[in-house]
Scaffold this motif. Sequence first.
Motif, PDB file in Angstrom:
ATOM      1  N   ARG A  29       0.852  -1.183   0.000  1.00  0.00           N
ATOM      2  CA  ARG A  29       0.000   0.000   0.000  1.00  0.00           C
ATOM      3  C   ARG A  29       0.888   1.234   0.000  1.00  0.00           C
ATOM      4  NH1 ARG A  29      -0.176   1.991   5.402  1.00  0.00           N
ATOM      5  NH2 ARG A  29       0.350   0.443   6.960  1.00  0.00           N
ATOM      6  N   ALA A  30       0.252   2.363  -0.158  1.00  0.00           N
ATOM      7  CA  ALA A  30       1.005   3.622  -0.120  1.00  0.00           C
ATOM      8  C   ALA A  30       1.623   3.811   1.261  1.00  0.00           C
ATOM      9  CB  ALA A  30       0.080   4.784  -0.438  1.00  0.00           C
ATOM     10  N   ALA A  31       2.744   4.470   1.291  1.00  0.00           N
ATOM     11  CA  ALA A  31       3.427   4.720   2.559  1.00  0.00           C
ATOM     12  C   ALA A  31       2.595   5.624   3.456  1.00  0.00           C
ATOM     13  CB  ALA A  31       4.788   5.357   2.304  1.00  0.00           C
ATOM     14  N   ASP A  32       2.586   5.294   4.736  1.00  0.00           N
ATOM     15  CA  ASP A  32       1.909   6.122   5.729  1.00  0.00           C
ATOM     16  C   ASP A  32       2.624   7.477   5.764  1.00  0.00           C
ATOM     17  OD1 ASP A  32       1.442   7.303   8.459  1.00  0.00           O
ATOM     18  OD2 ASP A  32       0.207   5.493   8.651  1.00  0.00           O
ATOM     19  N   PRO A  33       1.880   8.575   5.679  1.00  0.00           N
ATOM     20  CA  PRO A  33       2.519   9.897   5.670  1.00  0.00           C
ATOM     21  C   PRO A  33       3.388  10.156   6.901  1.00  0.00           C
ATOM     22  CG  PRO A  33       0.186  10.089   5.131  1.00  0.00           C
ATOM     23  CD  PRO A  33       0.432   8.663   5.509  1.00  0.00           C
ATOM     24  N   ARG A  34       3.041   9.538   8.033  1.00  0.00           N
ATOM     25  CA  ARG A  34       3.849   9.722   9.245  1.00  0.00           C
ATOM     26  C   ARG A  34       5.230   9.103   9.077  1.00  0.00           C
ATOM     27  NH1 ARG A  34       0.178   6.871  13.483  1.00  0.00           N
ATOM     28  NH2 ARG A  34      -0.056   5.509  11.661  1.00  0.00           N
ATOM     29  N   VAL A  36       6.778   8.625   6.159  1.00  0.00           N
ATOM     30  CA  VAL A  36       7.495   9.455   5.190  1.00  0.00           C
ATOM     31  C   VAL A  36       8.060  10.699   5.873  1.00  0.00           C
ATOM     32  CG1 VAL A  36       7.265  10.840   3.082  1.00  0.00           C
ATOM     33  CG2 VAL A  36       6.127   8.604   3.254  1.00  0.00           C
ATOM     34  N   ALA A  37       7.245  11.352   6.694  1.00  0.00           N
ATOM     35  CA  ALA A  37       7.695  12.567   7.382  1.00  0.00           C
ATOM     36  C   ALA A  37       8.843  12.251   8.344  1.00  0.00           C
ATOM     37  CB  ALA A  37       6.529  13.211   8.120  1.00  0.00           C
ATOM     38  N   PHE A  38       8.746  11.141   9.059  1.00  0.00           N
ATOM     39  CA  PHE A  38       9.816  10.734   9.971  1.00  0.00           C
ATOM     40  C   PHE A  38      11.108  10.491   9.193  1.00  0.00           C
ATOM     41  CE2 PHE A  38      12.422   7.511  11.953  1.00  0.00           C
ATOM     42  CZ  PHE A  38      12.562   7.977  13.252  1.00  0.00           C
ATOM     43  N   TYR A  39      11.019   9.722   8.124  1.00  0.00           N
ATOM     44  CA  TYR A  39      12.196   9.418   7.307  1.00  0.00           C
ATOM     45  C   TYR A  39      12.846  10.698   6.791  1.00  0.00           C
ATOM     46  CZ  TYR A  39      15.108   7.672   3.524  1.00  0.00           C
ATOM     47  OH  TYR A  39      16.171   7.418   2.694  1.00  0.00           O
ATOM     48  N   ALA A  69       6.136   0.804   4.008  1.00  0.00           N
ATOM     49  CA  ALA A  69       4.926   1.637   4.083  1.00  0.00           C
ATOM     50  C   ALA A  69       4.542   1.994   5.517  1.00  0.00           C
ATOM     51  CB  ALA A  69       3.757   0.927   3.401  1.00  0.00           C
ATOM     52  N   ASP A  70       4.836   1.087   6.458  1.00  0.00           N
ATOM     53  CA  ASP A  70       4.373   1.303   7.831  1.00  0.00           C
ATOM     54  C   ASP A  70       5.482   1.368   8.876  1.00  0.00           C
ATOM     55  OD1 ASP A  70       5.061  -1.371   7.619  1.00  0.00           O
ATOM     56  OD2 ASP A  70       3.226  -2.128   8.542  1.00  0.00           O
ATOM     57  N   MET A  87      16.879  12.567  19.027  1.00  0.00           N
ATOM     58  CA  MET A  87      16.254  13.056  17.806  1.00  0.00           C
ATOM     59  C   MET A  87      15.222  12.040  17.297  1.00  0.00           C
ATOM     60  SD  MET A  87      17.923  13.612  14.048  1.00  0.00           S
ATOM     61  CE  MET A  87      18.192  11.853  13.999  1.00  0.00           C
ATOM     62  N   ILE A  88      15.578  10.768  17.317  1.00  0.00           N
ATOM     63  CA  ILE A  88      14.656   9.720  16.870  1.00  0.00           C
ATOM     64  C   ILE A  88      13.399   9.745  17.724  1.00  0.00           C
ATOM     65  CG2 ILE A  88      14.331   7.211  16.789  1.00  0.00           C
ATOM     66  CD1 ILE A  88      17.325   7.085  15.861  1.00  0.00           C
ATOM     67  N   GLU A  89      13.559   9.838  19.034  1.00  0.00           N
ATOM     68  CA  GLU A  89      12.398   9.897  19.933  1.00  0.00           C
ATOM     69  C   GLU A  89      11.564  11.154  19.681  1.00  0.00           C
ATOM     70  OE1 GLU A  89      13.670   9.408  23.968  1.00  0.00           O
ATOM     71  OE2 GLU A  89      14.276   7.328  23.622  1.00  0.00           O
ATOM     72  N   LYS A  90      12.238  12.271  19.456  1.00  0.00           N
ATOM     73  CA  LYS A  90      11.530  13.530  19.199  1.00  0.00           C
ATOM     74  C   LYS A  90      10.660  13.420  17.951  1.00  0.00           C
ATOM     75  CE  LYS A  90      12.849  17.521  16.969  1.00  0.00           C
ATOM     76  NZ  LYS A  90      13.827  18.530  16.602  1.00  0.00           N
ATOM     77  N   TYR A  91      11.239  12.920  16.862  1.00  0.00           N
ATOM     78  CA  TYR A  91      10.464  12.810  15.627  1.00  0.00           C
ATOM     79  C   TYR A  91       9.407  11.708  15.718  1.00  0.00           C
ATOM     80  CZ  TYR A  91      13.506  16.189  13.362  1.00  0.00           C
ATOM     81  OH  TYR A  91      14.185  17.345  13.020  1.00  0.00           O
ATOM     82  N   ALA A  92       9.687  10.644  16.426  1.00  0.00           N
ATOM     83  CA  ALA A  92       8.663   9.613  16.623  1.00  0.00           C
ATOM     84  C   ALA A  92       7.458  10.213  17.348  1.00  0.00           C
ATOM     85  CB  ALA A  92       9.232   8.426  17.393  1.00  0.00           C
ATOM     86  N   ALA A  93       7.715  11.036  18.348  1.00  0.00           N
ATOM     87  CA  ALA A  93       6.624  11.695  19.077  1.00  0.00           C
ATOM     88  C   ALA A  93       5.892  12.685  18.175  1.00  0.00           C
ATOM     89  CB  ALA A  93       7.172  12.415  20.309  1.00  0.00           C
ATOM     90  N   GLN A  94       6.648  13.467  17.436  1.00  0.00           N
ATOM     91  CA  GLN A  94       6.045  14.480  16.570  1.00  0.00           C
ATOM     92  C   GLN A  94       5.114  13.855  15.540  1.00  0.00           C
ATOM     93  OE1 GLN A  94       8.897  17.185  14.861  1.00  0.00           O
ATOM     94  NE2 GLN A  94       7.477  17.838  13.265  1.00  0.00           N
ATOM     95  N   PHE A  95       5.486  12.679  15.025  1.00  0.00           N
ATOM     96  CA  PHE A  95       4.706  12.052  13.969  1.00  0.00           C
ATOM     97  C   PHE A  95       3.845  10.883  14.465  1.00  0.00           C
ATOM     98  CE2 PHE A  95       8.478  13.902  11.764  1.00  0.00           C
ATOM     99  CZ  PHE A  95       7.792  14.961  11.193  1.00  0.00           C
ATOM    100  N   HIS A  96       3.719  10.765  15.785  1.00  0.00           N
ATOM    101  CA  HIS A  96       2.835   9.773  16.407  1.00  0.00           C
ATOM    102  C   HIS A  96       3.146   8.345  15.969  1.00  0.00           C
ATOM    103  CE1 HIS A  96       0.566  13.095  18.046  1.00  0.00           C
ATOM    104  NE2 HIS A  96       0.544  13.627  16.831  1.00  0.00           N
TER     105      HIS A  96
END
Length: 111
Positions: A29-34, A36-39, A69-70, A87-96
Motif C-alpha cells: 500500500r502507499a506509505a503512511d505519511p507519518r 514518510v515525514a519521519f524518514y 509503508a508502515d 532526535m529519533i524519539e523527538k520525531y517519533a513523538a512528533q509524527f505519532h
Amino acid sequence: MVWAMGQTAEPDAVRDANARCTRGEHPHRAADPRVVAFYDAVTSHYPDRGPGAAEPGSPWAAAPLHAEADHIHMKLDENCADIVLEMIEKYAAQFHLDLLDLQDGSVYRAF
C-alpha cells in the motif's frame, strides 16, 4: 524501529508486525505519511544514501535504512551519540509513531 500503528495498538501488535517484517511480509500500500515525514526529518540530519551516509559521525550501522509503508528500521552504530537517540524519539513523538527497541523488545509511544 518506528511503526505507524493505530493509537490503540497494543505492544504485542507492534511485535507481531515486526515478526511479519522479519519474515519479509510487508503491506502493499502507499506509505503512511507519518513514516514518510519521519524518514525525511531523520535523514535530513543524517543521510542514509549517497556520500553523507559514509561520513564520519554517521549514526547508521547499515545504510540505506529499511523503509516500508508502515515502518522504518534503523540499525544504529554502537557508538551512536545520545543526541541521535533523542532526535529519533523527538520525531517519533512528533509524527505519532510507536518505537520498538529490538535489543530488549520494549515498545513505547513517544507521544
